[in-house]
Design an enzyme around this catalytic site. Sequence first.
Site, PDB file in Angstrom:
ATOM      1  N   LYS A 100       0.852  -1.192   0.000  1.00  0.00           N
ATOM      2  CA  LYS A 100       0.000   0.000   0.000  1.00  0.00           C
ATOM      3  C   LYS A 100       0.875   1.225   0.000  1.00  0.00           C
ATOM      4  CE  LYS A 100      -3.824   2.328   0.347  1.00  0.00           C
ATOM      5  NZ  LYS A 100      -3.426   3.011  -0.909  1.00  0.00           N
ATOM      6  N   LYS A 136       5.465   1.821  -3.151  1.00  0.00           N
ATOM      7  CA  LYS A 136       5.395   3.175  -3.718  1.00  0.00           C
ATOM      8  C   LYS A 136       5.677   3.068  -5.202  1.00  0.00           C
ATOM      9  CE  LYS A 136       4.909   7.480  -2.302  1.00  0.00           C
ATOM     10  NZ  LYS A 136       4.239   8.013  -1.087  1.00  0.00           N
ATOM     11  N   ASP A 176       0.080  10.896  -4.495  1.00  0.00           N
ATOM     12  CA  ASP A 176       1.236  11.521  -3.846  1.00  0.00           C
ATOM     13  C   ASP A 176       1.499  12.783  -4.679  1.00  0.00           C
ATOM     14  OD1 ASP A 176       3.432  10.846  -1.667  1.00  0.00           O
ATOM     15  OD2 ASP A 176       4.551  11.630  -3.364  1.00  0.00           O
ATOM     16  N   THR A 219      -4.139  13.684   5.350  1.00  0.00           N
ATOM     17  CA  THR A 219      -2.710  13.831   5.651  1.00  0.00           C
ATOM     18  C   THR A 219      -2.465  15.138   6.408  1.00  0.00           C
ATOM     19  OG1 THR A 219      -2.281  12.654   3.597  1.00  0.00           O
ATOM     20  CG2 THR A 219      -0.401  13.695   4.674  1.00  0.00           C
ATOM     21  N   ASN A 250      -1.949  19.378  -1.823  1.00  0.00           N
ATOM     22  CA  ASN A 250      -2.940  18.715  -0.978  1.00  0.00           C
ATOM     23  C   ASN A 250      -2.609  18.794   0.511  1.00  0.00           C
ATOM     24  OD1 ASN A 250      -3.419  15.851   0.473  1.00  0.00           O
ATOM     25  ND2 ASN A 250      -5.227  16.453  -0.684  1.00  0.00           N
TER      26      ASN A 250
HETATM   27  P1  NDP Z   1       0.984  17.939  -4.292  1.00  0.00           P
HETATM   28  O1  NDP Z   1       1.423  17.544  -5.635  1.00  0.00           O
HETATM   29  O2  NDP Z   1      -0.451  18.194  -4.030  1.00  0.00           O
HETATM   30  O3  NDP Z   1       1.789  19.247  -3.805  1.00  0.00           O
HETATM   31  C1  NDP Z   1       3.165  19.236  -3.754  1.00  0.00           C
HETATM   32  C2  NDP Z   1       3.659  20.605  -3.291  1.00  0.00           C
HETATM   33  O4  NDP Z   1       5.049  20.518  -3.029  1.00  0.00           O
HETATM   34  C3  NDP Z   1       3.494  21.686  -4.336  1.00  0.00           C
HETATM   35  O5  NDP Z   1       3.319  22.922  -3.716  1.00  0.00           O
HETATM   36  C4  NDP Z   1       4.821  21.612  -5.082  1.00  0.00           C
HETATM   37  O6  NDP Z   1       5.183  22.803  -5.747  1.00  0.00           O
HETATM   38  C5  NDP Z   1       5.781  21.334  -3.957  1.00  0.00           C
HETATM   39  N1  NDP Z   1       6.925  20.581  -4.475  1.00  0.00           N
HETATM   40  C6  NDP Z   1       6.898  19.355  -5.037  1.00  0.00           C
HETATM   41  N2  NDP Z   1       8.120  18.981  -5.429  1.00  0.00           N
HETATM   42  C7  NDP Z   1       8.932  19.998  -5.111  1.00  0.00           C
HETATM   43  C8  NDP Z   1      10.315  20.195  -5.250  1.00  0.00           C
HETATM   44  N3  NDP Z   1      11.124  19.276  -5.825  1.00  0.00           N
HETATM   45  N4  NDP Z   1      10.839  21.369  -4.767  1.00  0.00           N
HETATM   46  C9  NDP Z   1      10.028  22.297  -4.182  1.00  0.00           C
HETATM   47  N5  NDP Z   1       8.688  22.158  -4.029  1.00  0.00           N
HETATM   48  C10 NDP Z   1       8.163  21.033  -4.484  1.00  0.00           C
HETATM   49  O7  NDP Z   1       1.538  16.805  -3.320  1.00  0.00           O
HETATM   50  P2  NDP Z   1       1.096  16.433  -1.834  1.00  0.00           P
HETATM   51  O8  NDP Z   1       0.663  17.653  -1.106  1.00  0.00           O
HETATM   52  O9  NDP Z   1       0.196  15.262  -1.906  1.00  0.00           O
HETATM   53  O10 NDP Z   1       2.470  15.908  -1.220  1.00  0.00           O
HETATM   54  C11 NDP Z   1       3.359  16.752  -0.485  1.00  0.00           C
HETATM   55  C12 NDP Z   1       4.271  15.907   0.370  1.00  0.00           C
HETATM   56  O11 NDP Z   1       3.471  15.135   1.295  1.00  0.00           O
HETATM   57  C13 NDP Z   1       5.129  14.867  -0.363  1.00  0.00           C
HETATM   58  O12 NDP Z   1       6.358  14.725   0.324  1.00  0.00           O
HETATM   59  C14 NDP Z   1       4.323  13.580  -0.222  1.00  0.00           C
HETATM   60  O13 NDP Z   1       5.128  12.441  -0.351  1.00  0.00           O
HETATM   61  C15 NDP Z   1       3.802  13.755   1.190  1.00  0.00           C
HETATM   62  N6  NDP Z   1       2.630  12.953   1.549  1.00  0.00           N
HETATM   63  C16 NDP Z   1       1.481  13.025   0.826  1.00  0.00           C
HETATM   64  C17 NDP Z   1       0.379  12.275   1.204  1.00  0.00           C
HETATM   65  C18 NDP Z   1      -0.919  12.383   0.493  1.00  0.00           C
HETATM   66  O14 NDP Z   1      -1.877  11.756   0.962  1.00  0.00           O
HETATM   67  N7  NDP Z   1      -1.042  13.133  -0.578  1.00  0.00           N
HETATM   68  C19 NDP Z   1       0.437  11.347   2.346  1.00  0.00           C
HETATM   69  C20 NDP Z   1       1.669  11.410   3.094  1.00  0.00           C
HETATM   70  C21 NDP Z   1       2.727  12.177   2.675  1.00  0.00           C
HETATM   71  P3  NDP Z   1       5.108  22.858  -7.360  1.00  0.00           P
HETATM   72  O15 NDP Z   1       3.635  22.891  -7.663  1.00  0.00           O
HETATM   73  O16 NDP Z   1       5.834  24.101  -7.737  1.00  0.00           O
HETATM   74  O17 NDP Z   1       5.771  21.603  -7.860  1.00  0.00           O
HETATM   75  O1  2IT Z   2       3.175   8.933   1.503  1.00  0.00           O
HETATM   76  C1  2IT Z   2       2.011   8.506   1.724  1.00  0.00           C
HETATM   77  O2  2IT Z   2       1.706   7.984   2.797  1.00  0.00           O
HETATM   78  C2  2IT Z   2       1.004   8.675   0.674  1.00  0.00           C
HETATM   79  N1  2IT Z   2       1.299   9.257  -0.363  1.00  0.00           N
HETATM   80  C3  2IT Z   2      -0.373   8.093   0.852  1.00  0.00           C
HETATM   81  C4  2IT Z   2      -0.389   6.622   0.554  1.00  0.00           C
HETATM   82  C5  2IT Z   2      -1.742   5.981   0.513  1.00  0.00           C
HETATM   83  O3  2IT Z   2      -1.772   4.797   0.139  1.00  0.00           O
HETATM   84  O4  2IT Z   2      -2.755   6.596   0.851  1.00  0.00           O
END
Ligand code: NDP
Ligand code: 2IT
Length: 456
Positions: A100, A136, A176, A219, A250
């Site tokens: 997962k 992943k 993600d 999250t 997100n």
């Molecule tokens: P989104 O794609 O919704 O948003 C990502 C954000 O991070 C954007 O603002 C983006 O800016 C910025 N970003 C991404 N890559 C880079 C980079 N290389 N340098 C600088 N800024 C960057 O993703 P999420 O909000 O879902 O994910 C954010 C983080 O949370 C990640 O680390 C992800 O692994 C983690 N996460 C997410 C979960 C989920 O349920 N979605 C669960 C647990 C963890 P830009 O638009 O300019 O690229």
């Molecule tokens: O990093 C993470 O935990 C996620 N991107 C969510 C994974 C999931 O299966 O909901």
Amino acid sequence: MMYEATEGVETSSAANSLMETIVAKSPGELEFHQAAREVLDSVMPVVESEKRYQNAKILERLVEPERVLMFRVSWVDDLGEVQINRGFRVEMNSAIGPYKGGLRFHPTVNLGVLKFLALEQVLKNALTTLPLGGGKGGSDFDPKGKTDLEVMRFCQSFMSELFRHIGPDTDIPAGDIGVGGREIGYLFGQYKKLANRFCGVLTGKGLTYGGSLIRSEATGYGSVYFAEDMLATRNETFEGKVAVVSGSGNVAQYTTEKLLQLGAKVVTLSDSAGTIFDKNGIDEEKLAWVMGLKNVRRGRIREYAEHFEGTEYFPDQKPWSVKCDLAFPSATQNELDEDGAKTLVKNGCFCVSEGANMPSTPEAVEVFLNAQILYGPGKAANAGGVAVSGLEMTQNSGCMRRSRDDVDQQLRRIMGSIHENCVRYGKNGGVTNYVQGANIAGFVKVADAMLQQGVV
Ligand code: NDP
Ligand code: 2IT
């Protein structure tokens, strides 16, 4: 080749020697080395005190993916030109449940990045209390600047290969970075067509076709709930506190929403181009505007400063130099370095809760641990997302639907139990080391399941 341990971190010779093997077998996978190093440093004392873990080579098996899939994704852009991307799924560990974990679409995606994320996911998922293994996947595809039709064609081509490897009882991807509701919809549509089966093979689905209420929020909300529990250990609350948040996707959006609800003032958001600083605070109305900007118009955070008076924009800057009490790194890995951490601590920040995966460099983590501030690492603090994914799976398999309040209460309870477990395994004198707590609590659960299942 000798592996260099992080300065200031206690290491054992067994950890160093396993690290050397990892580096020799997987050269160049820097993010994976970084994630593995931290886990080894935390859990080696437990392994060294348990002969049965050593005999069964649990750690050596934990850092080796059970299976890695790598495939070509060919698609045609709007101009008729053929495009080629690389697709991956790292099926890391299935000791306590089916694989997962999310899918990431970003140009920086490679095998090393996905292996780091998959290893974090294994331990994170073990912490959720739910029966979820870890995996992943993703692609180096960049959704930025692509039309909806291009994204759809890419998702269909990606799923045309992935569909034969996943299923509701084997491997259940989710979102993600770069994979949100739009992408999950296209991926689900193609899976259903190819497999001729409507089932919970993906989570983060739309509410009309099997998605769970609160999954989008989970999250960010979870990371704030985790911070709330850390603050409570020092008799503190969010009331009147100033928070900086990085990212504007997100996780950042719903972190901001929950912080506002609980009485904190959020003054920054960012994206890969820069940071906005709103000294008046991002209120609900401004947050709704950000959601429109990022989720519908897919614009840049700079536009916030052009739209709202009294706001500053710092191009190419992270939010860490803005004075605050609390920090929520919610963008990406290694976005918070040693200098950023020192600046935060110097300015009085005393609580860091990681919405992103591995956003702090090892040197930054050292700064937080030495300063004895409340530091919640991603695998604990951001586990709310995958936890609600787990709840979505149970709703799908039981053909039922939980209310918003029900899911939110379960999320709150799960974050509380993760916090409790971190304290149980990480408490040292009066201070909790949440890094150690999260790594050991997650590891022990997976290791015991692996032991019971024999050498597979
Ligand atoms: P989104 O794609 O919704 O948003 C990502 C954000 O991070 C954007 O603002 C983006 O800016 C910025 N970003 C991404 N890559 C880079 C980079 N290389 N340098 C600088 N800024 C960057 O993703 P999420 O909000 O879902 O994910 C954010 C983080 O949370 C990640 O680390 C992800 O692994 C983690 N996460 C997410 C979960 C989920 O349920 N979605 C669960 C647990 C963890 P830009 O638009 O300019 O690229
Ligand atoms: O990093 C993470 O935990 C996620 N991107 C969510 C994974 C999931 O299966 O909901």
